[in-house]
Design a protein around this motif. Structure first.
Motif, PDB file in Angstrom:
ATOM      1  N   UNK A   1      -1.324 -31.199  13.431  1.00  0.00           N
ATOM      2  CA  UNK A   1      -1.096 -29.896  13.916  1.00  0.00           C
ATOM      3  C   UNK A   1      -1.706 -29.692  15.318  1.00  0.00           C
ATOM      4  N   UNK A   2      -1.205 -30.189  16.084  1.00  0.00           N
ATOM      5  CA  UNK A   2      -1.545 -29.926  17.467  1.00  0.00           C
ATOM      6  C   UNK A   2      -1.530 -28.533  18.040  1.00  0.00           C
ATOM      7  N   UNK A   3      -0.761 -27.558  17.330  1.00  0.00           N
ATOM      8  CA  UNK A   3      -0.934 -26.092  17.754  1.00  0.00           C
ATOM      9  C   UNK A   3      -2.047 -25.468  17.607  1.00  0.00           C
ATOM     10  N   UNK A   4      -3.038 -25.921  16.512  1.00  0.00           N
ATOM     11  CA  UNK A   4      -4.130 -25.443  16.344  1.00  0.00           C
ATOM     12  C   UNK A   4      -5.118 -25.381  17.561  1.00  0.00           C
ATOM     13  N   UNK A   5      -4.745 -26.070  18.602  1.00  0.00           N
ATOM     14  CA  UNK A   5      -5.809 -26.030  19.823  1.00  0.00           C
ATOM     15  C   UNK A   5      -5.098 -25.162  21.052  1.00  0.00           C
ATOM     16  N   UNK A   6      -3.989 -24.788  20.587  1.00  0.00           N
ATOM     17  CA  UNK A   6      -3.190 -23.793  21.547  1.00  0.00           C
ATOM     18  C   UNK A   6      -2.769 -22.669  20.962  1.00  0.00           C
ATOM     19  N   UNK A   7      -2.430 -21.548  21.769  1.00  0.00           N
ATOM     20  CA  UNK A   7      -1.899 -20.202  20.816  1.00  0.00           C
ATOM     21  C   UNK A   7      -0.287 -20.520  20.382  1.00  0.00           C
ATOM     22  N   UNK A   8      -0.233 -20.108  19.501  1.00  0.00           N
ATOM     23  CA  UNK A   8       1.194 -20.474  18.476  1.00  0.00           C
ATOM     24  C   UNK A   8       1.915 -19.196  19.356  1.00  0.00           C
ATOM     25  N   UNK A   9       3.523 -19.895  19.760  1.00  0.00           N
ATOM     26  CA  UNK A   9       4.126 -18.984  20.287  1.00  0.00           C
ATOM     27  C   UNK A   9       4.804 -17.661  19.975  1.00  0.00           C
ATOM     28  N   UNK A  10       4.655 -17.753  18.386  1.00  0.00           N
ATOM     29  CA  UNK A  10       5.091 -16.660  17.610  1.00  0.00           C
ATOM     30  C   UNK A  10       4.062 -15.837  16.706  1.00  0.00           C
ATOM     31  N   UNK A  11       4.293 -14.435  16.923  1.00  0.00           N
ATOM     32  CA  UNK A  11       3.271 -13.670  16.159  1.00  0.00           C
ATOM     33  C   UNK A  11       3.692 -12.228  16.028  1.00  0.00           C
ATOM     34  N   UNK A  12       3.338 -11.745  14.530  1.00  0.00           N
ATOM     35  CA  UNK A  12       3.746 -10.654  14.080  1.00  0.00           C
ATOM     36  C   UNK A  12       2.427 -10.126  13.406  1.00  0.00           C
ATOM     37  N   UNK A  13       2.363  -8.722  13.592  1.00  0.00           N
ATOM     38  CA  UNK A  13       1.419  -8.223  12.928  1.00  0.00           C
ATOM     39  C   UNK A  13       2.055  -6.844  11.984  1.00  0.00           C
ATOM     40  N   UNK A  14       1.306  -6.681  10.694  1.00  0.00           N
ATOM     41  CA  UNK A  14       1.867  -5.673   9.933  1.00  0.00           C
ATOM     42  C   UNK A  14       0.743  -4.984   9.087  1.00  0.00           C
ATOM     43  N   UNK A  15       0.489  -3.752   9.301  1.00  0.00           N
ATOM     44  CA  UNK A  15      -0.386  -3.009   8.704  1.00  0.00           C
ATOM     45  C   UNK A  15       0.420  -2.187   7.720  1.00  0.00           C
ATOM     46  N   UNK A  16      -0.308  -2.154   6.218  1.00  0.00           N
ATOM     47  CA  UNK A  16       0.297  -1.498   4.929  1.00  0.00           C
ATOM     48  C   UNK A  16      -0.795  -0.782   4.459  1.00  0.00           C
ATOM     49  N   UNK A  17      -0.327   0.368   3.572  1.00  0.00           N
ATOM     50  CA  UNK A  17      -1.386   0.918   2.784  1.00  0.00           C
ATOM     51  C   UNK A  17      -1.899  -0.338   1.693  1.00  0.00           C
ATOM     52  N   UNK A  18      -2.995  -0.078   1.181  1.00  0.00           N
ATOM     53  CA  UNK A  18      -3.400  -1.296   0.326  1.00  0.00           C
ATOM     54  C   UNK A  18      -3.244  -0.548  -1.169  1.00  0.00           C
ATOM     55  N   UNK A  19      -1.595  -0.826  -1.397  1.00  0.00           N
ATOM     56  CA  UNK A  19      -1.071  -0.317  -2.538  1.00  0.00           C
ATOM     57  C   UNK A  19      -0.313  -1.420  -3.124  1.00  0.00           C
ATOM     58  N   UNK A  20       0.161  -1.519  -4.344  1.00  0.00           N
ATOM     59  CA  UNK A  20       0.878  -2.699  -4.907  1.00  0.00           C
ATOM     60  C   UNK A  20       2.058  -2.769  -3.976  1.00  0.00           C
ATOM     61  N   UNK A  21       2.979  -2.065  -3.529  1.00  0.00           N
ATOM     62  CA  UNK A  21       4.210  -2.260  -2.714  1.00  0.00           C
ATOM     63  C   UNK A  21       3.846  -3.016  -1.501  1.00  0.00           C
ATOM     64  N   UNK A  22       2.483  -3.175  -0.868  1.00  0.00           N
ATOM     65  CA  UNK A  22       2.206  -3.993   0.126  1.00  0.00           C
ATOM     66  C   UNK A  22       2.616  -5.414   0.075  1.00  0.00           C
ATOM     67  N   UNK A  23       2.593  -5.952  -1.297  1.00  0.00           N
ATOM     68  CA  UNK A  23       2.859  -7.408  -1.747  1.00  0.00           C
ATOM     69  C   UNK A  23       4.261  -7.737  -1.488  1.00  0.00           C
ATOM     70  N   UNK A  24       5.158  -7.067  -1.813  1.00  0.00           N
ATOM     71  CA  UNK A  24       6.419  -7.223  -1.616  1.00  0.00           C
ATOM     72  C   UNK A  24       6.873  -7.143  -0.120  1.00  0.00           C
ATOM     73  N   UNK A  25       6.258  -6.194   0.481  1.00  0.00           N
ATOM     74  CA  UNK A  25       6.726  -5.854   1.903  1.00  0.00           C
ATOM     75  C   UNK A  25       6.272  -6.853   2.917  1.00  0.00           C
ATOM     76  N   UNK A  26       4.836  -7.594   2.562  1.00  0.00           N
ATOM     77  CA  UNK A  26       4.342  -8.473   3.243  1.00  0.00           C
ATOM     78  C   UNK A  26       5.194  -9.912   3.244  1.00  0.00           C
ATOM     79  N   UNK A  27       5.515 -10.139   1.865  1.00  0.00           N
ATOM     80  CA  UNK A  27       6.414 -11.474   1.747  1.00  0.00           C
ATOM     81  C   UNK A  27       7.829 -11.256   2.386  1.00  0.00           C
ATOM     82  N   UNK A  28       8.380  -9.923   2.156  1.00  0.00           N
ATOM     83  CA  UNK A  28       9.598  -9.778   2.921  1.00  0.00           C
ATOM     84  C   UNK A  28       9.680 -10.004   4.448  1.00  0.00           C
ATOM     85  N   UNK A  29       8.685  -9.398   4.979  1.00  0.00           N
ATOM     86  CA  UNK A  29       8.468  -9.486   6.285  1.00  0.00           C
ATOM     87  C   UNK A  29       8.228 -10.993   6.779  1.00  0.00           C
TER      88      UNK A  29
END
Length: 141
Positions: A1-29
């Protein structure tokens, strides 16, 4: 896993309310981001990675709220690995190694078993103020 030593080119951040629907939304995202980044959905690491992500978000929803009103998921991928982190603002930092199911299925024991089987890594990183943490999982592709 050579990319551990360098930044990964793809990145996405998602913030959700800490409620049960977060699980499905995190997985779908995650599924959508991986598809956009060209990660084959049939790759042997993808289904376990989605299960690991679901378990970590579920843990944050169940155990960190309150005091954490939100859960933040960071997704990243490179040519030969993918990574994600689940962050909450609860101060407890769980022990990942030696995690046990205590008679239940799922949870950190499942996360660690799948991560190890896939040759990945998992770490807990505390927030600088001691009031939260992220659990990072990196898996080879």
């Amino acid at each position: 896993m050579s990319t551990l030593l360098q930044p990964m080119p793809h990145r996405h951040v998602l913030t959700l309310p800490a409620a049960p629907p977060a699980v499905r939304l995190a997985r779908e995202t995650a599924e959508q981001a991986l598809a956009e980044w060209g990660v084959n959905p049939g790759h042997p690491a993808v289904a376990p990675a989605l299960l690991i992500l679901s378990e970590l978000v579920t843990n944050s929803v169940r155990h960190a709220s309150p005091p954490s009103e939100q859960v933040t998921v960071t997704y990243a991928a490179g040519d030969d690995c993918l990574a994600f982190a689940v962050h909450d603002r609860h101060p407890h930092q769980p022990r990942l190694h030696g995690a046990r199911t205590t008679g239940r299925t799922g949870g950190l024991a499942t996360v660690m078993e799948l991560t190890g089987t896939l040759g990945g890594t998992a770490v807990v990183r505390g927030d600088g103020d001691g009031r939260g943490k992220s659990i990072w999982v990196t898996l080879p592709l």
